[in-house]
Design a protein around this motif. Structure first.
Motif, mmCIF file in Angstrom:
data_model
loop_
_atom_site.group_PDB
_atom_site.id
_atom_site.type_symbol
_atom_site.label_atom_id
_atom_site.label_comp_id
_atom_site.label_asym_id
_atom_site.label_seq_id
_atom_site.Cartn_x
_atom_site.Cartn_y
_atom_site.Cartn_z
ATOM 1 N N ALA A 381 -9.682 -1.300 3.190
ATOM 2 C CA ALA A 381 -8.264 -1.567 2.480
ATOM 3 C C ALA A 381 -7.396 -0.143 2.434
ATOM 4 C CB ALA A 381 -8.366 -2.250 1.063
ATOM 5 N N GLY A 382 -6.149 -0.263 2.054
ATOM 6 C CA GLY A 382 -5.468 0.927 1.666
ATOM 7 C C GLY A 382 -4.091 0.778 1.883
ATOM 8 N N LEU A 383 -3.216 1.980 2.164
ATOM 9 C CA LEU A 383 -1.847 1.896 2.256
ATOM 10 C C LEU A 383 -1.744 1.801 3.797
ATOM 11 C CD1 LEU A 383 0.642 2.221 0.622
ATOM 12 C CD2 LEU A 383 0.654 4.779 1.255
ATOM 13 N N GLN A 384 -0.818 0.832 4.139
ATOM 14 C CA GLN A 384 -0.623 0.532 5.541
ATOM 15 C C GLN A 384 -0.149 1.813 6.395
ATOM 16 O OE1 GLN A 384 1.246 -2.998 8.363
ATOM 17 N NE2 GLN A 384 2.074 -2.631 6.344
ATOM 18 N N THR A 400 -2.452 -2.657 13.847
ATOM 19 C CA THR A 400 -2.448 -1.940 12.784
ATOM 20 C C THR A 400 -1.206 -2.040 11.561
ATOM 21 O OG1 THR A 400 -1.521 -0.183 14.035
ATOM 22 C CG2 THR A 400 -3.684 -0.269 13.792
ATOM 23 N N ARG A 401 -0.532 -3.070 12.259
ATOM 24 C CA ARG A 401 0.778 -3.333 11.473
ATOM 25 C C ARG A 401 0.642 -4.952 10.963
ATOM 26 N NH1 ARG A 401 3.787 0.994 9.032
ATOM 27 N NH2 ARG A 401 3.875 2.551 10.601
ATOM 28 N N ALA A 402 0.630 -4.960 9.595
ATOM 29 C CA ALA A 402 0.805 -6.039 9.147
ATOM 30 C C ALA A 402 2.037 -6.832 9.069
ATOM 31 C CB ALA A 402 0.275 -6.353 7.598
ATOM 32 N N THR A 403 2.255 -8.018 9.284
ATOM 33 C CA THR A 403 3.579 -8.615 9.229
ATOM 34 C C THR A 403 4.405 -8.461 7.986
ATOM 35 O OG1 THR A 403 2.803 -10.893 9.121
ATOM 36 C CG2 THR A 403 3.019 -10.155 11.367
ATOM 37 N N GLY A 404 5.621 -8.554 7.961
ATOM 38 C CA GLY A 404 6.109 -8.676 6.685
ATOM 39 C C GLY A 404 6.649 -7.376 5.914
ATOM 40 N N GLY A 405 5.987 -6.145 6.348
ATOM 41 C CA GLY A 405 6.450 -4.959 5.957
ATOM 42 C C GLY A 405 5.615 -4.524 4.648
ATOM 43 N N GLU A 406 4.719 -5.132 4.325
ATOM 44 C CA GLU A 406 3.993 -4.847 3.008
ATOM 45 C C GLU A 406 3.416 -3.432 3.019
ATOM 46 O OE1 GLU A 406 3.265 -7.509 4.812
ATOM 47 O OE2 GLU A 406 3.841 -9.346 3.681
ATOM 48 N N ASP A 407 3.283 -2.794 1.846
ATOM 49 C CA ASP A 407 2.569 -1.530 1.642
ATOM 50 C C ASP A 407 1.174 -1.568 1.758
ATOM 51 O OD1 ASP A 407 5.238 -0.353 1.961
ATOM 52 O OD2 ASP A 407 5.459 -0.485 -0.267
#
Length: 646
Positions: A381-384, A400-407
């Motif tokens: 876990a951590g900062l995207q 490595t990028r989650a959808t939705g732009g979450e931090d």
């Protein structure tokens, strides 16, 4: 230039052999160890390439008169090694049976009885009672009764047919080997004068015939080579200077020794010997071996004796044969008598060496070994943005990028690592976006956890190091400002234990180094030396008692020293430590007069020590008193009696 012990080289031919020096060394080493371990008479090894017939290693060792093993005879090729092959010949018998009866399957049953059966005019025995078993098991268990019954049932009416099959296989003819002295095989037929009604069943299990190890190996090599029998070769080319005089290629002796259906059955039986039969103890894990064990009684003075010739012949890898090999160890005498216990381990040792250095053969094994890959960072876990940056820098593929732009994100797999898949798949950490609720900080570093919690007005108390493993307030619960949250952190990797220094050695007090002298040395000199030391101590004590009276102290010193010398010789012991301290203190007060008295006493001591006192001669009837350790007590009391007189 050349003396009598040197021979000038003559121009001649250079012979280039097929031997591999590394495999040759390994074969000799494995054979030697087995001969020594079993105290055998002699042994030999031949290693050959299946397709070409090129001999890669050949070793011959025999036991010399002094108990060592030397290369005395060529047991592998020549007459010295020609013997009854025993159970390794059962492959030829089964080939003849399967060729004569193509309908026979490996699942057909054979009754071997209680381990002893009368067959073809002679009693055949097995080492164990096997009862009713399949044809496959007859070969795997090396059943003499089973093979003899099969041969007797198929060829009893016409034994010539059986011997014709053996001749078709090429077992009755020499191989035409490149080296002179090849042994002549002996395979008799019904026209032979020595043929009897027991010959058929006896020959079927490897007796009443003789083959050299090379000839047996060539037959097994044909089975491994899809039925093509090639001639073994050991010379590749002959050269004179840089010119090739003659070169040798693979020579085919028989393009098809048997049918393909028979070959499939024979190869299955040979593999079964190592998987489930008499050689299962040498079954490897990384490749397969096919072969047959052999144990033959030795025929001496017109009868079979309880000495044995053990052997193992086969090929490897069983699925794609590259090498064939035979191992023969004659007359083992350390309790082990079977080919599976004596010769088969040598075969396995040589096979391991071949497979270890053959890169082409290693590929299937390397495919099963996990590749040594570069370490992948632990992603939980951590900062995207930070996770994406690290993965991009090390070239780690994946989502490595989650959808939705979450931090804030978490790793998607349950195991939370990318060590196996080597990819990172992230999902949003929804709890981090809900204000007034406790976020899920498990898996975060302490720095990231503090950032999330303290920005919400929470106080953090942490224990341990590494990443957050447990949190006192469950994710999603109401979290009021000022609330204290306890975090338990654990390391993500095992801590490396620093090497501990060895403790310093304990200090040992050694008073003196004692020189040990032989017991027969005269002890009189040692006694006189001890007496001299005691005299000096007494002289110092006497000088202290004089207290400055030079004249009297001088006379007293002489008399006292003389008396002390006499008494000291009797005691033969050194002065005590207390006397030495007292003497030194008194001598410091005595002055010049005491020094003169001490010097006079020393002269008297020298005279007394030179003369051999009569008191040294101890009575013969009291030997124990001579060794009693009592001189210290006598010396302690003697000066006390002398001091008042002075």
């Amino acid at each position: 230039v050349y003396d009598g012990s040197e021979i000038k080289p003559q121009p001649g031919y250079d012979v280039k052999t097929t031997l591999d020096i590394n495999l040759q060394d390994g074969a000799e080493d494995a054979l030697y160890k087995a001969l020594v371990a079993n105290d055998a008479k002699y042994g030999c090894v031949i290693l050959m390439e299946v397709k070409t017939g090129q001999i890669k290693a050949v070793a011959n060792l025999g036991k010399a008169a002094d108990g060592t093993y030397k290369e005395d005879y060529n047991y592998a090729f020549a007459d010295q090694g020609r013997t009854e092959p025993g159970s390794t010949f059962k492959l030829a018998s089964m080939m003849a049976v399967l060729e004569a009866d193509p309908t026979l399957t490996l699942e057909d049953k054979v009754n071997t009885g209680p381990g002893r059966m009368y067959i073809g005019g002679a009693v055949k025995t097995d080492s164990h009672a096997n009862g009713i078993i399949t044809v496959q098991q007859v070969f795997e268990k090396s059943s003499n009764i089973g093979v003899a019954r099969l041969v007797q049932e198929h060829f009893a009416g016409n034994p010539t047919r059986y011997t014709d099959y053996l001749k078709k296989f090429g077992l009755d003819k020499p191989l035409g080997f490149q080296m002179s002295g090849e042994a002549l095989p002996y395979v008799k037929d019904p026209q032979d004068r020595s043929w009897s009604r027991t010959s058929l069943s006896t020959m079927s299990i490897g007796y009443e015939l003789k083959l050299a190890p090379l000839q047996t190996l060539a037959f097994y090599n044909a089975v491994a080579n899809n039925g093509v029998k090639v001639a073994p070769m050991i010379v590749r080319e002959i050269k004179e200077a840089d010119q090739v005089v003659e070169s040798f290629d693979t020579r085919v002796l028989n393009p098809q020794v048997c049918s393909e259906a028979t070959l499939r059955k024979l190869r299955a039986m040979l593999e079964g010997v190592v998987l489930e039969g008499t050689a299962k103890a040498i079954r490897p894990k990384d490749y397969s071996i096919a072969g047959k064990t052999g144990t033959a009684w030795k025929f001496k003075n017109g009868q079979y004796t309880k000495t044995y010739s053990t052997s193992f012949c086969g090929y490897f890898p069983a699925d794609k044969p590259k090498y064939s090999c035979i191992v023969v160890i004659d007359s083992p005498s350390k309790g082990r008598i079977y080919g599976g216990d004596v010769a088969a381990p040598v075969f396995r040792d040589i096979a391991d060496r071949c497979m270890a250095r053959d890169q082409a053969s290693q590929r299937p094994m390397l495919a099963r070994v996990p590749a040594r890959r570069t370490p992948v960072p632990l992603v939980r876990a951590g900062l995207q943005d930070e996770i994406a940056l690290v993965c991009e820098r090390i070239g780690l593929p994946g989502q490595t990028r989650a959808t939705g732009g979450e931090d804030w994100v978490r790793a998607a797999p349950v195991r939370d690592t990318a060590f196996v898949a080597r990819t990172v798949s992230l999902r949003p950490n929804a709890s981090a976006a809900r204000l007034g609720r406790m976020p899920d900080v498990r898996g975060l570093t302490l720095r990231d956890a503090l950032f999330l919690l303290e920005n919400r007005g929470l106080h953090v108390a942490s224990t341990g190091s590494g990443r957050v493993r447990e949190q006192s307030l469950a994710p999603g619960e109401p979290a009021k400002r000022g609330l204290v949250v306890n975090l338990l952190l654990t390391p993500t990797v095992a801590a490396v234990v620093a090497p501990v220094a060895l403790p310093e050695p304990e200090h040992t007090e050694i008073e003196e180094n004692t020189l040990l002298v032989p017991a027969e040395m005269d002890s009189q000199a040692a006694k006189l030396a001890k007496a001299s030391g005691a005299v000096k101590s007494a002289a110092k004590t006497t000088a202290a008692a004089s207290r400055g009276e030079a004249g009297k102290a001088k006379a007293a010193g002489k008399s006292v020293t003389t008396g002390t010398a006499k008494s000291t010789v009797k005691t033969s012991g050194p002065a005590t430590a207390s006397e030495k301290v007292t003497g030194k203190a008194a001598a410091a007060k005595a002055g010049n007069g005491a020094k003169n008295a001490a010097s006079a006493g020393t002269k008297g001591t020298e005279k007394a020590s030179v003369s051999k006192p009569k008191s040294d001669k101890k009575p013969a009837d009291k030997p124990k008193q001579k060794k009693a350790r009592q001189p210290e007590t006598r010396l302690t009391t003697t000066p006390k009696r002398l001091t008042p007189k002075a």
